[in-house]
Motif scaffolding. Structure first.
Motif, PDB file in Angstrom:
ATOM      1  N   ASN A 160       0.839  -1.243   0.071  1.00  0.00           N
ATOM      2  CA  ASN A 160      -0.137   0.147   0.021  1.00  0.00           C
ATOM      3  C   ASN A 160       0.842   1.307  -0.246  1.00  0.00           C
ATOM      4  OD1 ASN A 160      -2.978   0.643   1.818  1.00  0.00           O
ATOM      5  ND2 ASN A 160      -2.211   1.944   0.390  1.00  0.00           N
ATOM      6  N   HIS A 183       2.429   1.724  -3.500  1.00  0.00           N
ATOM      7  CA  HIS A 183       1.277   2.166  -4.372  1.00  0.00           C
ATOM      8  C   HIS A 183       1.243   3.895  -4.334  1.00  0.00           C
ATOM      9  CE1 HIS A 183      -0.971  -1.545  -4.404  1.00  0.00           C
ATOM     10  NE2 HIS A 183       0.079  -1.935  -5.285  1.00  0.00           N
ATOM     11  N   ASN A 186      -7.715   4.523   4.779  1.00  0.00           N
ATOM     12  CA  ASN A 186      -8.286   3.762   3.684  1.00  0.00           C
ATOM     13  C   ASN A 186      -9.739   3.758   3.919  1.00  0.00           C
ATOM     14  OD1 ASN A 186      -5.865   3.194   2.379  1.00  0.00           O
ATOM     15  ND2 ASN A 186      -5.563   1.233   3.112  1.00  0.00           N
ATOM     16  N   ASP A 197      -5.402   1.182  -7.805  1.00  0.00           N
ATOM     17  CA  ASP A 197      -4.524   0.507  -6.549  1.00  0.00           C
ATOM     18  C   ASP A 197      -5.541   0.642  -5.254  1.00  0.00           C
ATOM     19  OD1 ASP A 197      -2.058   0.405  -8.206  1.00  0.00           O
ATOM     20  OD2 ASP A 197      -1.622   2.337  -7.559  1.00  0.00           O
ATOM     21  N   PHE A 198      -6.336   1.651  -5.032  1.00  0.00           N
ATOM     22  CA  PHE A 198      -6.930   1.762  -4.065  1.00  0.00           C
ATOM     23  C   PHE A 198      -8.311   0.850  -4.018  1.00  0.00           C
ATOM     24  CE2 PHE A 198     -10.624   3.530  -1.979  1.00  0.00           C
ATOM     25  CZ  PHE A 198     -10.308   3.132  -0.387  1.00  0.00           C
ATOM     26  N   ASP A 247      -5.811  -1.947  -2.403  1.00  0.00           N
ATOM     27  CA  ASP A 247      -5.528  -1.500  -1.261  1.00  0.00           C
ATOM     28  C   ASP A 247      -6.908  -1.631  -0.173  1.00  0.00           C
ATOM     29  OD1 ASP A 247      -3.069  -0.857  -2.079  1.00  0.00           O
ATOM     30  OD2 ASP A 247      -3.533   1.499  -2.397  1.00  0.00           O
ATOM     31  N   THR A 250      -7.855  -4.157   3.279  1.00  0.00           N
ATOM     32  CA  THR A 250      -8.104  -3.455   4.560  1.00  0.00           C
ATOM     33  C   THR A 250      -9.473  -3.800   5.024  1.00  0.00           C
ATOM     34  OG1 THR A 250      -7.166  -1.240   3.748  1.00  0.00           O
ATOM     35  CG2 THR A 250      -8.922  -1.076   5.419  1.00  0.00           C
TER      36      THR A 250
END
Length: 393
Positions: free
Chosen positions: A201, A204, A265, A303-304, A308, A312
């Motif tokens: 993360n 990224h 996040n 990415d998120f 990521d 999470t």
């Protein structure tokens, strides 16, 4: 010509004597197995990810009979579980006492609930390098193709200024969170499964900041009059960015590593990050002649959203549903929501003037914020948490 054979004499050389005391000599039921069996896999058969990740970081509650190999000035050693207020079952059990003849055994696997986490992305060193290199390679190809096609000439002047000031400003968010929040949380997390997911993360965010910085240099070369330093002044003094800047700096100062990941996040990214990237930049860019910037912003968005956030949610869901501390953890996360939701909503609202700056306007700010809030509420539902009243601000 005749030769005389020289009689050979046996040299006195010590011969190796195998005593079965060598490493690997002992035969036991699984001695020829090619997989580890010191942990219980999440599924019927352990994955390659588990083979190279689980228990790579030692834990004296399970093994490491001599205790932590190093410590800190305050007497704490290794990876203290007290570095977060959240607790997993078994966290309150003391480290087993080891002494001569004890055999060095700790608690049975898993020694505590933290060891149950598995990253659904199955991140480790190979996946990190492979994924990021592929992203960078594709972005470089996109930008080079745009240069050859003179695509930057299609941008209107107002959009050129918008990218220089506001798209460039987002690299400060990525750099700050990547280096000072996620990298720090990675060092504090108690297992290698957490470490790998959080460190990826971090990479990224740092890579995304680098992508924007290099893109900024390219635009300085390709577009006459492009101000490559405008983002610094924008980040430091533009009123529209000061709410985001304040919140980002507050995030980097969080001591509790779980709260840091949760606030970034679960709260900041859906309410601020996705609002800026998906509901502003990616919506406005094509109408202003820019089809290149969305590829960079879209890479970070992927990415998120797909990696990521994907680790999470199960990480915190395990803690919310923990068999020993679930109720306590849920209460604490609700308190974190009450702290960070109003800060992030305020940061989002300070960005509102940006929606009126491009010549071709994106959808209304309020519509974008409503979508961001809806997305945020859906994430909380998956975590079995309740949206605080501050979300309505």
């Amino acid at each position: 010509m005749t030769t005389t054979a020289v009689p050979s004499t046996e040299r006195s050389v010590p011969k190796p004597a195998f005593t079965d005391a060598e490493a690997g000599a002992k035969v036991f039921p699984d001695s020829d197995a090619r997989r580890y069996n010191y942990f219980k896999p999440a599924k019927r058969k352990q994955s390659h990810y588990e083979d190279v990740t689980v228990e790579v970081q030692p834990d004296p509650r399970h093994y490491l009979s001599q205790g932590w190999l190093y410590g800190f000035a305050d007497g704490k050693g290794g990876y203290p579980l007290e570095w977060t207020a959240l607790r997993a079952w078994g966290s309150d059990r003391p480290v087993p006492e080891r002494y001569a003849g004890s055999g060095g055994a700790g608690y049975e696997w898993p020694a505590h609930g933290w060891h149950e986490f598995r990253d659904p992305n199955e991140e480790w060193e190979l996946t990190l390098y492979r994924y990021n290199s592929n992203v960078v390679r594709q972005l470089n190809q996109n930008i080079e193709a745009a240069r050859q096609a003179k695509a930057f000439d299609q941008w209107n002047r107002n959009w050129v200024q918008f990218v220089a000031q506001h798209v460039g400003a987002w690299m400060h968010v990525d750099h700050g969170l990547g280096l000072y929040l996620f990298a720090n949380a990675n060092r504090r997390a108690p297992t290698n499964m957490h470490n790998n997911a959080i460190s990826v993360n971090s990479m990224h965010r740092i890579r995304a900041a680098q992508d924007l910085a290099l893109y900024n240099l390219t635009l300085s070369e390709e577009i006459e009059g492009f101000d490559g330093g405008a983002h610094i002044q924008t980040w430091n003094s533009d009123p529209a960015w000061q709410g985001v800047r304040e919140t980002a700096e507050q995030l980097t100062s969080i001591w509790d590593w779980c709260e840091a990941i949760f606030a970034a996040n679960v709260v900041f990214e859906p309410l601020v990050g996705e609002l800026f990237r998906s509901n502003l930049v990616q919506q406005a860019a094509p109408s202003n002649g820019d089809f290149i910037t969305p590829t960079l912003i879209g890479a970070e968005e992927y990415d998120f959203a797909e990696r990521d956030l994907r680790y999470t949610k199960p990480m915190f869901h395990l803690l919310v549903t923990d068999k020993q501390f679930g109720a306590e953890n849920r209460k604490l996360m609700q308190q974190w929501l009450e702290t960070w939701v109003p800060r992030c909503v305020h940061a989002a609202r300070t960005l509102q003037p940006l929606w009126s700056q491009p010549d071709a306007k994106p959808p209304r700010f309020e519509d974008g914020l409503d979508r961001a809030k809806s997305r945020f509420s859906a994430i909380l539902s998956e975590l079995e948490l309740t949206a605080p009243k501050e979300l309505g601000q």
